[in-house]
Every structure is written in structure tokens, then in C-alpha cells.
Design an enzyme around this catalytic site. Structure first.
Site: not given
Length: 543
Positions: A225, A227, A232, A252, A277, A407
Site C-alpha cells: 500500500e 506510504k 500516524r 503514534r 494516516e 517500509k
């Protein structure tokens, strides 16, 4: 306090992770409540004192010691706590007395601002050098002993054979000095349970992938997906004992940021927990991070701000639905349920689903990462930082387990800039000039001039740090307090290759631009300053 100070002192000189865990575990096992609980709070960053600030420490040492000598010593040592701990003059006849850590924490938290200087001076008078250093580190909130919150929780878990993740899962519902946590870890009590209807759930994080990692991974095991370039968050909603819907938005790290986003909370109409996000979306388009910054770190928001910068959540994961905890389910299953959940709860356009990136090979994912606009990101391509790779069978685990999630950020921008100013670092870097201000060329009234465009304090190796530090000391041309100006002329100076994630216009900066996540990528000893980049090059990136 002496035992806590000794722990910090030993940890500051201990490089090994396992050795640090053993030091903390030994301390927790041999120290009674509540002392060990307050120590754990300090190590995990759970303590803050509104009236105890570095300025108070400076004012006290200025009263007890010669101000000029202090400034010279501070400039040489580079660390406020260490300088004051070494210089503090104990009054003649003062008795050595180490107060308990709990007494100090209670005093810092409850004493009025006017009474704090006298109390702090009394504690410093009774402590030795190591104790004073630990106390001042506690006050300034900069322990810097190489122990993360995760490592401290690992040490607690080791007291009774628990897994670190077990501690992470119960941590959000706990408060210092954690008596129930230690009782559970030592087998003397039940697992702590929170009564909060909307608790924070520890987030799952990803590792940055390296080129060598791909050969060990199979594309068929992963889903990808985008980023997104936001922050976050975790949006949680549930009904309390009275049946009222309670909504909360967490960062986060578990900080409750709900008051700053009333527009978002008013729009949410679900019962569950979403990981996603936080973005600003206007006219159906994700805005750059610098636009979102207008909403961050604000205690109050105006109606105008709510209208100009509408908050939005792009959902990644579904952690709970109704009263069911979904975290142990495979990611593929959670993702399917998330798609249905978001479709059923559009929340007035303030919530949508982060799209998956289809791929069958690493080559296809590489192409998507390089050109997100051509692979489904559409008009939001500029807000894509890269891609996330998640194992389809992975449960949602707290912390940063290596393997399930990766990531893969887009390649950073780079610019060649000239070192202009330097300042000492903190902790282990307090004796080195490790914080750098750099600039690029632009047209001035009398020709080309350097204008500062950013600051960086990481990205270089220890050996490179020593070389830059030596350059700063040798070629200092001016001083402004703790800051040294170094030579930066067309034919004399040091060029740094700076990597950064993005640029935004900024009226607060003299150059008119602000860099995101700048770091030193390379030292360009081979390049004269006159060949460094120009401001116009950076401005073109914004356009």
C-alpha cells in the site's frame, strides 16, 4: 536517588543492548516500590515537570558560581547537566543526604514555582556529583543513556518470564509508579486490565528495507500500500458503561490529540479502532505535509483553521470492530474487514481507505514506487512517501518486529550545501560539534551570498564526525554563545551533501524554504564551496 544515579551512570557507559537490559532488570528486582516505578517512568519518558526547566538550573548555578566561569565551562563540556553537576559548590557544613527518587518526583510535581529553586538547591547540596548529574538529567528530560522505552519494558518483562509484547499490550492503561505491573511481572498479581472504553493500542511499526533484503523475501507473501506523508494516528470509538459514544484520537506514541481535531471527531460514526494516516484533504486532494503542520501541536483551533485545513483519516488497518479485538487475525483478513468497515462508515467524507498497490514482482513494485501517479495514486501522487510491504499472514504486533512489515521510501532529494555554523551535541556527543547549519548560494545586493536552508545532526559516521569537529575547531571565524561560525567563502569551507524528504515554502525561514528530515549524506571534501547548489534549485523542487 543514589541507586538510580548509579544505574544511569553505568548505562551511559554500557554499549551492549543485553547488558543494558540486565542492568535495568537487576535494579528493578532489587529496588522496592515505588522507587523502581518512578525509575521506570523516567526511563520510558513518562515524567514531565511543568516548572522544572533548564533555565531554572542555569539560574541556580549562576548564583552559586562565577557566571563567566560557568559559561566557559559549559562551552567546553557542552552538556548543561554535566557542567552543573561538576561545578556545584556544596556549602560548608552541608551534610550528604540522598533523598529518595519518589521524594524528588513528588516535589518536582507539586511544589509551586516559587519554592522549586530552594528545593532543587537543597537536593543538589545533599548529592554527590553522580547524583547531581542524574537529578539534573531527570529535570531536563534528557537522560540519553541509550535505553529506549521498549528496552526498559523488556527489562520489566524479564522479571517473570513475560514477553516484551505482553508488557507493551498492557502499558497504555498504566500510570506511574506501576505497582500492578511489577506485581504481575513477578507473579504476585493478575494481568493489569484497563477500564478505559477507548484505550490506545500499541502500534505496529515497519523496518526500512535494504536491497539485500529482497532476495530473502517472496513477492507472493506480501501486500503493498502507499506510504502517505502525514502522521500516524489511531482513531478509537466505543460506548461507555452509560451507553454514550466515546471517541478519541491518538498519536503514534499514544498521546491523546483529540482536542486539536474536533472536526474529525464530530464526523466519526463507528465503533471500533482504526490505524491510519492523519492528512489534510481539500477538494478531494491530499495536501503536502507542510499544510497538515498548520493543525499540529495546537492547544486550540479556530473556526477559520477548521475550514481551511480539514482533517482526514486514510485508513490502513482495523484493530477492533465493535467489541471484537482483530489484532491476532492475518493482515489479509483485517484488510478485507477494513474495506467493508470504511464503506459502511464513510463519516462524512472524513474517512477513506488507503488503496492497495497491485504487484506480482519486485520489479513491478519498484516501478510503482518510482511513479505512484501512474500506478493508482492519481492526483495524490505528490503526497506519497513510498510503499509499505506487509505480509498477508501477519498479525498486528506491538513494536517493530523484523520481517512482517517493511517500509520502502522513495529516494530522497539531495543538495550540496556549505557548512556555516556548528554547535555541540548532547549526551555522548557533548564534546563534539555535531549540530550543523548549512546554506546554499543566492543572489545578494553585492553578488552571490550564502543563505541558511536547514540544520542536520545525523547521517554521518563516528569517523566523519571527528573530521567535521576538527574542521570546525580549526576554521572557526566567529562565536555567538555556544554557536561557532566557520569559514564559508567561495574558495574556503566544507561542502556537505544533504539528503532530505521534501521542501515547503516557509515565511519563518530567511531562505523562504524549509526542509523535511535533512541529514548529512556525504562529506564533499572534493568540492569547493563555490560549486555548491543554489537556492533557485531548491525553489524549483517546490514548483
Amino acid at each position: 536517588m543514589n541507586r538510580f544515579a548509579a544505574l544511569l551512570d553505568r548505562m551511559a557507559y554500557e554499549a551492549g543492548r543485553n547488558a543494558k537490559v540486565r542492568l535495568m532488570a537487576d535494579y528493578f528486582a532489587s529496588t522496592p516500590d515505588p522507587e523502581r516505578g518512578w525509575a521506570l517512568a523516567a526511563l520510558t519518558g513518562a515524567l514531565s515537570f511543568a516548572n522544572a526547566k533548564p533555565g531554572l538550573v542555569r539560574a541556580l548555578i549562576m548564583e552559586r558560581a562565577d557566571p563567566v566561569l560557568f559559561e566557559m565551562s559549559y562551552d567546553y563540556v557542552g552538556d548543561l547537566s554535566e557542567t552543573v553537576a561538576l561545578m556545584w559548590p556544596r556549602p560548608e557544613g552541608a551534610l550528604a543526604h540522598a533523598p529518595p527518587l519518589s521524594e524528588i518526583v513528588a516535589g518536582l510535581a507539586s511544589l509551586p514555582k516559587s519554592a522549586l529553586p530552594g528545593a532543587l538547591a537543597g537536593w543538589l547540596d545533599g548529592l554527590d556529583e553522580t547524583g547531581r548529574w542524574a537529578l539534573l538529567k531527570l529535570i531536563t528530560g534528557a537522560l540519553r543513556v541509550g535505553a529506549s522505552a521498549r528496552l526498559a519494558k523488556t527489562a520489566v518483562a524479564s522479571l517473570g518470564g513475560l514477553a516484551p509484547d505482553d508488557v507493551e499490550l498492557v502499558w497504555p492503561g498504566l500510570k506511574p509508579p506501576y505497582p500492578e505491573l511489577f506485581a504481575w511481572a513477578e507473579g504476585r498479581g493478575e494481568r493489569p486490565e484497563t477500564t478505559d472504553p477507548v484505550p490506545f493500542r500499541p502500534v505496529m511499526l515497519a523496518h526500512a528495507i535494504e536491497e539485500a533484503d529482497f532476495s530473502q523475501l517472496s513477492p507472493g507473501d506480501f501486500m503493498a500500500e502507499w506510504k502517505w506523508d502525514g502522521i500516524r494516528v489511531q482513531a478509537v470509538a466505543a460506548r461507555d458503561a452509560a451507553g454514550a459514544l466515546v471517541l478519541r484520537l491518538y498519536s503514534r506514541t499514544g498521546e491523546d490529540i483529540s482536542p486539536a481535531f474536533p472536526d474529525l471527531l464530530e464526523a466519526l460514526d463507528f465503533e471500533g479502532a482504526i490505524d491510519g494516516e492523519l492528512l489534510v484533504v481539500r477538494a478531494g486532494r491530499v495536501e503536502p505535509f507542510n499544510v497538515l503542520q498548520q493543525r499540529l501541536n495546537r492547544k486550540a483551533v479556530t473556526g477559520k483553521m477548521l475550514a481551511e485545513f480539514p482533517a482526514h483519516i486514510r485508513a490502513y488497518d482495523l484493530l477492533a470492530e465493535g467489541g471484537a479485538d482483530l489484532r491476532e487475525m492475518p493482515f489479509r483478513t483485517r484488510r478485507e474487514r477494513l474495506a467493508a468497515f470504511v464503506a459502511a462508515h464513510p463519516s462524512g467524507g472524513r474517512l477513506d481507505l488507503s488503496p492497495l498497490v497491485p504487484f506480482a514482482s519486485w520489479a513491478e513494485l519498484t516501478a510503482a514506487r518510482a511513479a505512484p501517479g501512474a500506478f493508482g495514486a492519481g492526483i495524490d501522487a505528490a503526497a506519497v512517501e513510498g510503499v509499505m510491504m506487509k505480509r498477508a499472514d501477519s498479525p498486528y504486533l506491538p513494536g517493530r518486529p523484523k520481517g512482517p512489515w517493511w517500509k520502502w521510501k522513495r529516494d530522497p532529494h539531495t543538495v550540496d550545501a556549505v557548512l556555516m555554523y556548528a554547535q555541540r551535541g548532547h549526551g555522548k556527543r557533548s564534546s563534539f560539534y555535531s549540530d550543523y547549519t548549512f546554506g546554499v548560494w543566492t543572489k545578494g545586493e553585492a553578488g552571490d551570498v550564502l543563505v541558511p536552508v536547514g540544520k542536520a545532526y545525523f547521517g554521518f559516521t563516528d569517523e566523519e564526525l571527528k573530521k567535521i569537529d576538527a574542521f570546525v575547531r580549526r576554521f572557526t571565524v566567529n562565536r555567538f554563545g555556544p554557536v561557532r561560525e566557520v569559514v564559508h567563502e567561495p574558495d574556503a569551507g566544507l561542502v556537505l551533501e544533504i539528503a532530505f524528504e521534501g521542501l515547503a515554502r516557509s515565511a519563518r525561514h530567511r531562505s523562504g524554504v524549509a526542509m523535511r528530515f535533512p541529514r548529512v549524506a556525504r562529506l564533499r571534501w572534493d568540492k569547493p564551496p563555490r560549486e555548491a547548489d543554489r537556492l533557485e534549485t531548491l525553489e524549483a523542487l517546490i514548483r
